[in-house]
Structures are given as C-alpha cells and as structure tokens.
Write an enzyme that holds these catalytic residues in place. Structure first.
Site, PDB file in Angstrom:
ATOM      1  N   GLU A 291       0.494  17.911  37.926  1.00 21.83           N
ATOM      2  CA  GLU A 291       1.662  18.759  38.190  1.00 21.83           C
ATOM      3  C   GLU A 291       1.714  19.247  39.629  1.00 21.83           C
ATOM      4  O   GLU A 291       2.791  19.524  40.167  1.00 21.83           O
ATOM      5  CB  GLU A 291       1.688  19.947  37.225  1.00 21.83           C
ATOM      6  CG  GLU A 291       0.623  21.015  37.442  1.00 21.83           C
ATOM      7  CD  GLU A 291      -0.685  20.747  36.734  1.00 21.83           C
ATOM      8  OE1 GLU A 291      -1.479  21.690  36.550  1.00 21.83           O
ATOM      9  OE2 GLU A 291      -0.919  19.580  36.365  1.00 21.83           O
TER      10      GLU A 291
ATOM     11  N   HIS B 185      -5.005  17.546  37.887  1.00 17.83           N
ATOM     12  CA  HIS B 185      -3.752  18.277  37.662  1.00 17.83           C
ATOM     13  C   HIS B 185      -2.585  17.519  38.308  1.00 17.83           C
ATOM     14  O   HIS B 185      -2.255  17.752  39.477  1.00 17.83           O
ATOM     15  CB  HIS B 185      -3.838  19.680  38.259  1.00 17.83           C
ATOM     16  CG  HIS B 185      -4.730  20.612  37.522  1.00 17.83           C
ATOM     17  ND1 HIS B 185      -4.274  21.506  36.589  1.00 17.83           N
ATOM     18  CD2 HIS B 185      -6.075  20.783  37.572  1.00 17.83           C
ATOM     19  CE1 HIS B 185      -5.293  22.199  36.094  1.00 17.83           C
ATOM     20  NE2 HIS B 185      -6.399  21.775  36.681  1.00 17.83           N
TER      21      HIS B 185
ATOM     22  N   CYS C 208      -6.579  18.719  32.303  1.00 18.46           N
ATOM     23  CA  CYS C 208      -7.819  19.448  32.562  1.00 18.46           C
ATOM     24  C   CYS C 208      -8.458  19.896  31.241  1.00 18.46           C
ATOM     25  O   CYS C 208      -8.965  19.065  30.490  1.00 18.46           O
ATOM     26  CB  CYS C 208      -7.558  20.608  33.514  1.00 18.46           C
ATOM     27  SG  CYS C 208      -9.062  21.245  34.294  1.00 18.46           S
TER      28      CYS C 208
END
Length: 537
Positions: free
Chosen positions: A509, A507, A380
């Site tokens: 994750e 993102h 990001c």
C-alpha cells in the site's frame, strides 16, 4: 535553487494541511514545475514509529527506511515523488541531533539554546536538496500558537530572511466556522490566527480558508483587509466527496495561480489537468461496486489504515469500480465464529499490526477466506496470520503460532530473525524500507506484477516466516511465491487452486499512487469484482 512555500495551520488541527500541500504540489507539476514536499512535526518523539495508531494514525515508510507521518503518503500519492528520510523531521530528532553534537563538543563549549542552535538545525534540514527542484513545499505540523511548534516557526521566519527576497512565501490554512443560529460565517478565528502568526514575525501571503459554506465576496474582502493579504489570495477550501477532487477544486479557487503570483512568476504555463479530470470521472462514474472487509484491530480510527484505504481506491479506479470499505474489528470474533461477520463481502483484507490483541480474529478471517474461496489479501501480520491458520488446519501443526503471540509455541511458524533477537530499543530497529523480492514464475503474484523478475517493496516488521517450516508448509500446499534473494526470507505466499489468496510480508500500500496503482491492489479488486459477478449470476 528552489522556491519555498511554507504551509502552516491555525484555529484547529486536522483542517487538511497535508492534503492542501499535496494538491498544490500536483498543480505545480501540472504546470511543468518539479516539486518536493516535506513535513516538520513539533512533537518530541524522534519519529512516529513507536506511537500508537490511535495517537497518530498510520506510520508511513519510505524506500530508505524512514518511519514518517501519514501526510508523506498523501504527498507521494498525489505527486508520485518518492519521499525520502530527508523529507520528515520532528522536534525530537532535531533536539536529539543538537544534543549529540553538544556531547561530542561540536559547539566548542558554548551554551546551547533554542536560538540559534535548534533553529539552525531546522534550517539545515530545510536546505537539503534545494538545488534539485523548482519548488519545496514544507508543511509545519500542529497549529500556530502551540508551544512545541515555536522553534519551527522561528526557524522558517529566519530562513525566509536568509534566502534572497522573493524566494519564500507563507500559506496559512484556517477555519471559517458557520453559525447556524445567525446564518453567517465568522471570520474572527481566522483574524486571530493570522495575528498570532504575525506576532512571531510571519506574514502570510496566501490564506486557505476551510468552510462548509460558500464564502461571500464581502467576507473574502473582509478577511483580506484584516489579515493584510490580497483578495485573490484568499482561497476557499470546501468539503469534497473524495480527496482526489482536491487538485481540481483548488485550481478552480485559484490556489496555484495565487502561489505563482506571490512569487511574481507570470505568465506561467496553463496546467494540464487531464489526469485529474480522468481520476474524478473514474471516482464519480464507476461501472460497478465491490464490498471489501478490512479486518483489523485499529478500526476505530480509519487513519490507522490510511494507505490501505487509498490503495484500494486506486485499485478501484483502475478497474473502474467503487470499492466500499467496511471496517471489521478482529477482536469481535476472537472467541466466536467469524462467518456471521464476514459473509456477504466480495473480498477480505487483513492488514498489519503489532501485539496479540485481535490476532485470533485475523486468523479466523484467513480461515474463512480460504475455506469459502473469498479473495484474500494479507499484509504483514495479515500474511503471518494466514500462515499460522494454514499450518494449524492444513499442515496439521496443531497449536502453530507466532512467537510474538506465543513464545512457547511448539510450532513457531512465525519467528524473530536472529538480527532481531535481544533488540532493546524499539524505535527504528525493525526491517524497514525497500527490499528486493524475487517473484516465482506461474504464480498469482507474477500475473499481477506482469513479470517474474525481482521487484522492490517496503517493509515494516520484526517477525518472519520461519524457514525451518518452509518445506512442511510447501508440502501441504502453501506456495512461497516471493522470496528475498539476499536474506532467503519468504516475502509472499499464495494458495494454488484458490481464486485469489495472497499474503505479503511487505506493505504494497505504501507505494500505490494515483499514477501507478499498485498491481496487487489492482488484481485484488479485480478478483473481488469477479467474485461479485459470480454471485450475481
């Protein structure tokens, strides 16, 4: 219809209700049951989207675009069940919905009260999807006795009576403090917490007791007697070396069996815990170590980057190495050389964030990784900083910047989308949730994902790589390895010729789990391991 387990907490906050809920969900899955986990937060924010990471930790984002509590990340990581917008609610959202109905006249002129209007709204939330799974695990945020949590406790009390007898149980998490001076565990805080719960009409069926020391049988029997639960329903929860030991640890203490006994489900299939045994083996017996620097602005609170840290753990498990994470404050080298702070790490990760503070430090981290050939993952804002750095020092766009940091920059390589210009309400108005990304052939990204077709990843941001500068950046050598096919926005960048340098607007994750470590984190840790091996030899 689903059976409900309501998880509450007492004595102090941060005892691990979310982890206990996630571990219980994993254990029930291991016995062949389907589960869904939910979080009910008493705070008055509509959602945590506008809350500071120092206040609340990270904001977890679901596929359908909800900004939620970080505990939903635990739920996904342990069970693999994708969280939805209907799995998270706050007092703020409940009250907002009630007041919207009142303004529309839905209540036909009645006086609006906490009971029944607010509690009814909470119960309607609980009912959503209860025909989809065997067990619905619902965690109530905060601790019993908190004034803002009372409507939730009243709602689950009513809900348990609305459902058929035996369809709801209550699991209460408490603390057993140890007094070193007297050398004993004290049960009184737990007794008072349970009495507080009983005073509002809820009697716990299971007690999960956090303790730093073994709980003697005598103390376990005392807790059971004074708290009106069965002795085998007093479950010890000890500190662990890794959160991923929790399913095995809770099973060893009989948590899943206590839950099944409370529902009179017997006999039940013995759980298949082979997955968690393998996870524990990979964590406890790594075949190598890599050191990764996370260069961020919220490094004083690790929960601000919770999903990133866990995704790195997943990448380490996949490569059978231990990932040592070092938190590096980007502000420290905003106005000085980054090299002394970053030398010696096998890889560098720059995570997301908002605002100007620490941005120049992140840009310097990207420059260090590019010039020193250190594996780099920018997420990001980390991707945007890498783009700004490349524009300034390689594409020769002197003074290039993001308009978030410098609205007057001559070269706004990062800028707002037209749809974001003039947006006044900050909550829930970013590009949120899952969006498609077409991965380009022959890139690091396609190698990591193992495919070159369209993938889907979760987003949480306002600013984008400015398409006006795509050609200039590409000509200078920046590769746009992933593009949104619908919006024609750059989703991924990388540097050809660099051992491993990837930036993602999304993102990754958020979607990494124990069962499915995210491919970018697997590849990133692998690159760190290769860098380590080259330095050794």
């Amino acid at each position: 219809m689903a059976r409900y387990v309501f998880i509450t907490g007492g004595v102090v906050s941060s005892l691990g209700k979310g982890l206990a809920s996630a571990a219980l969900g994993a254990l029930l899955q291991a016995r062949g049951f389907s589960v869904r986990l939910r979080k009910l937060d008493p705070y008055l924010n509509v959602d945590p989207g506008t809350m500071s990471p120092f206040e609340h930790g990270e904001v977890f984002v679901t596929d359908d675009g909800a900004e939620t509590d970080l505990d939903l990340g635990h739920y996904e990581r342990f069970t693999g069940v994708a969280a939805r917008m209907t799995d998270s609610v706050s007092s703020g959202r409940i009250y907002s919905t009630v007041l919207e109905k009142e303004r529309r006249g839905d209540y036909l002129g009645k006086t609006i009260q906490v009971v029944p209007h607010v509690t009814n709204e909470i119960k309607e939330f609980l009912k959503v999807g209860d025909d989809e799974v065997d067990f619905m695990l619902c965690e109530i945020g905060g601790t019993v006795g908190d004034i803002e949590g009372l409507p939730f406790f009243e709602a689950i009390r009513q809900f348990s009576h609305d459902k058929p007898r035996g369809d709801c149980i209550f699991m209460h998490l408490t603390l057993l403090p140890y007094l070193a001076a007297s050398g004993e565990l004290k049960t009184k805080p737990t007794q008072h917490s349970v009495k507080e719960l009983q005073s509002i009409g809820i009697a716990p069926d299971i007690l999960v007791c956090r303790s730093e020391h073994p709980i003697p049988d005598k103390e376990r029997e005392k807790i059971a007697l004074f708290c009106n639960v069965r002795p085998d329903a007093v479950v010890a929860a000890y500190d662990l070396n890794s959160i991923y030991e929790a399913p095995l640890a809770y099973h060893a203490q009989g948590l899943d069996q206590a839950v099944l006994d409370a529902f009179n489900i017997s006999p039940a299939l013995q759980p298949d815990l082979s997955k968690w045994e393998d996870v524990q083996d990979r964590i406890n017996n790594p075949e190598g170590v890599v050191n990764v620097a996370i260069v961020g602005k919220y490094t004083q609170l690790e929960d601000a980057y919770k999903s990133i840290k866990e995704a790195l753990t997943h990448g380490g498990m996949s490569n059978r190495v231990k990932v040592n994470v070092e938190w590096v404050d980007a502000e420290v080298f905003d106005h000085e050389d980054a090299a002394p702070h970053l030398e010696g790490y096998h890889a560098i990760l720059v995570p997301g964030g908002f605002g100007e503070r620490g941005t120049e430090g992140k840009i310097k981290a990207a420059q260090f990784a590019r010039e020193r050939k250190v594996p780099y993952l920018g997420i990001c804002l980390g991707m945007q900083c890498a783009t700004v750095e490349f524009a300034r020092h390689v594409a020769k766009l002197k003074g290039a910047d993001s308009t978030e940091m410098n609205p007057q920059t001559r070269y706004p390589v990062i800028d707002l989308m037209n749809s974001q210009v003039g947006v006044a309400n900050k909550g829930g108005t970013m590009r949120l949730g899952s969006y498609p990304c077409r991965v380009q052939t022959g890139t690091l990204a396609s190698k990591a994902y193992g495919k070159t077709k369209t993938i889907h990843e979760r987003h949480r941001h306002r600013y984008e790589l400015n398409n006006k500068f795509r050609d200039r950046l590409s000509e200078a050598g920046l590769r746009m390895s992933g593009v949104n096919p619908d919006l024609d926005l750059v989703e991924m960048i990388e540097l050809p010729g660099h051992p491993w340098f990837v930036g993602t607007q999304f993102h990754p994750e958020y979607s990494s789990t124990v069962d499915r470590p995210h491919p970018l984190f697997v590849s990133f840790v692998q690159a760190a391991l290769q860098n380590h091996s080259q330095r050794v030899h």
